[in-house]
Design a protein around this motif. Structure first.
Motif, PDB file in Angstrom:
ATOM      1  N   SER A  11       0.729  -1.388  -0.205  1.00 27.23           N
ATOM      2  CA  SER A  11       0.278  -0.121   0.051  1.00 27.23           C
ATOM      3  C   SER A  11       0.539   1.612   0.022  1.00 27.23           C
ATOM      4  O   SER A  11       0.460   2.371   0.068  1.00 27.23           O
ATOM      5  N   THR A  12       2.027   0.805   0.733  1.00 28.79           N
ATOM      6  CA  THR A  12       3.179   2.710   1.064  1.00 28.79           C
ATOM      7  C   THR A  12       3.644   2.339  -0.717  1.00 28.79           C
ATOM      8  O   THR A  12       3.547   3.887  -1.170  1.00 28.79           O
ATOM      9  N   LEU A  13       4.111   1.472  -0.906  1.00 24.44           N
ATOM     10  CA  LEU A  13       4.994   1.642  -2.651  1.00 24.44           C
ATOM     11  C   LEU A  13       3.066   2.127  -3.569  1.00 24.44           C
ATOM     12  O   LEU A  13       3.796   2.993  -4.545  1.00 24.44           O
ATOM     13  N   CYS A  14       2.359   1.540  -3.493  1.00 24.60           N
ATOM     14  CA  CYS A  14       1.012   2.067  -4.429  1.00 24.60           C
ATOM     15  C   CYS A  14       1.114   3.469  -3.627  1.00 24.60           C
ATOM     16  O   CYS A  14       0.588   4.258  -5.195  1.00 24.60           O
ATOM     17  N   LEU A  15       1.112   3.903  -2.378  1.00 25.89           N
ATOM     18  CA  LEU A  15       0.814   5.794  -2.201  1.00 25.89           C
ATOM     19  C   LEU A  15       2.072   5.832  -3.613  1.00 25.89           C
ATOM     20  O   LEU A  15       1.239   7.165  -4.070  1.00 25.89           O
ATOM     21  N   ILE A  16       3.121   5.868  -2.632  1.00 28.84           N
ATOM     22  CA  ILE A  16       3.854   6.180  -4.024  1.00 28.84           C
ATOM     23  C   ILE A  16       4.034   6.901  -5.701  1.00 28.84           C
ATOM     24  O   ILE A  16       4.527   7.506  -6.158  1.00 28.84           O
ATOM     25  N   HIS A  17       3.729   5.277  -5.664  1.00 33.75           N
ATOM     26  CA  HIS A  17       3.885   5.143  -7.374  1.00 33.75           C
ATOM     27  C   HIS A  17       2.304   6.412  -7.540  1.00 33.75           C
ATOM     28  O   HIS A  17       2.742   7.399  -8.797  1.00 33.75           O
ATOM     29  N   CYS A  18       1.637   6.683  -6.683  1.00 29.22           N
ATOM     30  CA  CYS A  18       0.216   7.683  -7.075  1.00 29.22           C
ATOM     31  C   CYS A  18       0.880   8.886  -6.942  1.00 29.22           C
ATOM     32  O   CYS A  18       0.374  10.000  -7.895  1.00 29.22           O
ATOM     33  N   ILE A  19       1.457   9.360  -5.597  1.00 29.96           N
ATOM     34  CA  ILE A  19       2.039  10.536  -5.688  1.00 29.96           C
ATOM     35  C   ILE A  19       3.228  10.988  -7.156  1.00 29.96           C
ATOM     36  O   ILE A  19       2.962  12.462  -6.987  1.00 29.96           O
ATOM     37  N   ALA A  20       3.896   9.655  -7.493  1.00 27.88           N
ATOM     38  CA  ALA A  20       5.213   9.936  -8.078  1.00 27.88           C
ATOM     39  C   ALA A  20       4.409  10.384  -9.713  1.00 27.88           C
ATOM     40  O   ALA A  20       4.918  11.211 -10.093  1.00 27.88           O
ATOM     41  N   THR A  21       3.488   9.993 -10.313  1.00 23.76           N
ATOM     42  CA  THR A  21       2.951  10.163 -11.072  1.00 23.76           C
ATOM     43  C   THR A  21       2.921  11.052 -12.358  1.00 23.76           C
ATOM     44  O   THR A  21       3.051  11.242 -13.191  1.00 23.76           O
ATOM     45  N   PRO A  22       2.424  12.187 -11.465  1.00 22.16           N
ATOM     46  CA  PRO A  22       2.070  14.401 -11.545  1.00 22.16           C
ATOM     47  C   PRO A  22       3.929  14.779 -11.894  1.00 22.16           C
ATOM     48  O   PRO A  22       3.284  14.745 -13.038  1.00 22.16           O
ATOM     49  N   PHE A  23       4.721  13.908 -10.729  1.00 23.95           N
ATOM     50  CA  PHE A  23       5.916  14.284 -11.139  1.00 23.95           C
ATOM     51  C   PHE A  23       6.895  14.110 -12.648  1.00 23.95           C
ATOM     52  O   PHE A  23       7.606  14.372 -12.822  1.00 23.95           O
ATOM     53  N   ILE A  24       6.489  12.760 -12.495  1.00 27.55           N
ATOM     54  CA  ILE A  24       7.092  11.972 -13.831  1.00 27.55           C
ATOM     55  C   ILE A  24       6.197  12.449 -15.003  1.00 27.55           C
ATOM     56  O   ILE A  24       7.662  12.734 -16.089  1.00 27.55           O
ATOM     57  N   PHE A  25       5.447  12.651 -15.230  1.00 28.47           N
ATOM     58  CA  PHE A  25       4.835  13.081 -16.645  1.00 28.47           C
ATOM     59  C   PHE A  25       5.248  14.678 -17.296  1.00 28.47           C
ATOM     60  O   PHE A  25       5.413  15.108 -17.862  1.00 28.47           O
ATOM     61  N   ILE A  26       5.661  15.715 -15.259  1.00 22.55           N
ATOM     62  CA  ILE A  26       5.682  17.149 -15.888  1.00 22.55           C
ATOM     63  C   ILE A  26       7.122  16.491 -16.469  1.00 22.55           C
ATOM     64  O   ILE A  26       7.489  17.440 -17.103  1.00 22.55           O
ATOM     65  N   ALA A  27       8.223  16.183 -15.570  1.00 22.41           N
ATOM     66  CA  ALA A  27       9.902  15.392 -16.272  1.00 22.41           C
ATOM     67  C   ALA A  27       9.084  15.038 -17.712  1.00 22.41           C
ATOM     68  O   ALA A  27      10.193  15.894 -18.508  1.00 22.41           O
ATOM     69  N   GLN A  28       9.146  14.479 -17.740  1.00 23.74           N
ATOM     70  CA  GLN A  28       8.613  14.147 -19.621  1.00 23.74           C
ATOM     71  C   GLN A  28       8.053  14.832 -20.436  1.00 23.74           C
ATOM     72  O   GLN A  28       8.757  15.147 -21.430  1.00 23.74           O
ATOM     73  N   SER A  29       6.909  15.569 -20.014  1.00 26.15           N
ATOM     74  CA  SER A  29       6.676  16.735 -20.740  1.00 26.15           C
ATOM     75  C   SER A  29       8.169  17.813 -20.868  1.00 26.15           C
ATOM     76  O   SER A  29       7.862  18.424 -21.885  1.00 26.15           O
ATOM     77  N   CYS A  30       8.510  17.853 -20.304  1.00 29.70           N
ATOM     78  CA  CYS A  30      10.035  18.760 -20.095  1.00 29.70           C
ATOM     79  C   CYS A  30      10.498  18.424 -21.502  1.00 29.70           C
ATOM     80  O   CYS A  30      11.197  19.018 -22.337  1.00 29.70           O
ATOM     81  N   ALA A  31      10.470  16.771 -21.124  1.00 30.36           N
ATOM     82  CA  ALA A  31      11.993  16.121 -22.470  1.00 30.36           C
ATOM     83  C   ALA A  31      11.474  15.846 -23.588  1.00 30.36           C
ATOM     84  O   ALA A  31      12.271  16.262 -24.422  1.00 30.36           O
ATOM     85  N   VAL A  32       9.974  15.794 -23.396  1.00 29.27           N
ATOM     86  CA  VAL A  32       9.324  15.319 -24.920  1.00 29.27           C
ATOM     87  C   VAL A  32       7.869  16.725 -24.856  1.00 29.27           C
ATOM     88  O   VAL A  32       7.015  15.488 -24.244  1.00 29.27           O
ATOM     89  N   PHE A  87     -16.721   8.059 -14.685  1.00 28.86           N
ATOM     90  CA  PHE A  87     -16.963   9.134 -13.775  1.00 28.86           C
ATOM     91  C   PHE A  87     -15.582  10.140 -13.343  1.00 28.86           C
ATOM     92  O   PHE A  87     -14.944   8.975 -13.175  1.00 28.86           O
ATOM     93  N   ALA A  88     -16.573  10.886 -13.324  1.00 26.40           N
ATOM     94  CA  ALA A  88     -15.435  11.868 -13.026  1.00 26.40           C
ATOM     95  C   ALA A  88     -15.091  12.075 -11.628  1.00 26.40           C
ATOM     96  O   ALA A  88     -15.432  12.271 -10.621  1.00 26.40           O
ATOM     97  N   LEU A  89     -13.793  12.074 -11.468  1.00 31.73           N
ATOM     98  CA  LEU A  89     -12.726  11.511  -9.854  1.00 31.73           C
ATOM     99  C   LEU A  89     -11.820  12.325  -9.540  1.00 31.73           C
ATOM    100  O   LEU A  89     -11.157  12.309 -10.417  1.00 31.73           O
ATOM    101  N   SER A  90     -11.727  13.090  -8.431  1.00 40.67           N
ATOM    102  CA  SER A  90     -10.779  13.826  -8.550  1.00 40.67           C
ATOM    103  C   SER A  90      -9.408  12.840  -8.528  1.00 40.67           C
ATOM    104  O   SER A  90      -9.123  11.672  -7.832  1.00 40.67           O
ATOM    105  N   GLU A  91      -7.705  13.302  -8.976  1.00 37.84           N
ATOM    106  CA  GLU A  91      -6.222  12.627  -8.447  1.00 37.84           C
ATOM    107  C   GLU A  91      -6.658  11.727  -7.215  1.00 37.84           C
ATOM    108  O   GLU A  91      -6.116  10.546  -7.135  1.00 37.84           O
ATOM    109  N   GLN A  92      -6.398  13.033  -6.715  1.00 39.33           N
ATOM    110  CA  GLN A  92      -6.386  13.029  -5.282  1.00 39.33           C
ATOM    111  C   GLN A  92      -7.602  11.795  -4.243  1.00 39.33           C
ATOM    112  O   GLN A  92      -6.669  11.211  -3.116  1.00 39.33           O
TER     113      GLN A  92
END
Length: 134
Positions: free
Chosen positions: A16-37, A97-102
């Protein structure tokens, strides 16, 4: 599989902790990825499939924890939290249905806390209190 049978709450809390880290890290990975590509908004398939891995591991941990707990109210809370996590992840994939990412943080944190509580206070000391103990 042997580890899940022997220490389901430890494995559940870790998963569950790793899942939480995965969920928290995803937006930051997308930001880094969008800057790179530039203009690449699709997530890598391997990153999205990690969700299913965490669901399977957490299911096995919840299943085993509910078999060996000495506390009757932990069982429905563990299953409710896992079902909520499952539905939120499936909603992200299928978009019912629409649901907040959080929204995913609450069931993930709840699973972590329930597993830790169960590990500390709700373990069977004899074989009589555990159901389905092998």
């Amino acid at each position: 599989m042997i580890l899940i049978k022997q220490k389901p709450d430890s494995i559940g809390a870790i998963a569950s902790t790793l899942c939480l880290i995965h969920c928290i890290a995803t937006p930051f990975i997308f930001i880094a990825q969008s800057c790179a590509v530039f203009c690449f908004d699709k997530i890598p398939s391997w990153w999205g499939s990690i969700d299913y891995f965490f669901l399977v591991i957490s299911f096995l941990a919840v299943y085993r924890s509910t078999q060996t707990t000495a506390n009757y109210w932990i069982k429905p809370l563990l299953w409710f939290s896992w079902c909520a996590l499952f539905l939120i992840i499936m909603n992200e994939k299928i978009a019912w249905f629409a649901l907040s990412e959080q929204a995913i943080y609450f069931p993930a944190i709840t699973l972590i806390l329930l597993h830790l509580y169960n590990k500390k206070y709700c373990q069977c000391n004899t074989n009589k209190c555990c159901t389905h103990e092998e």
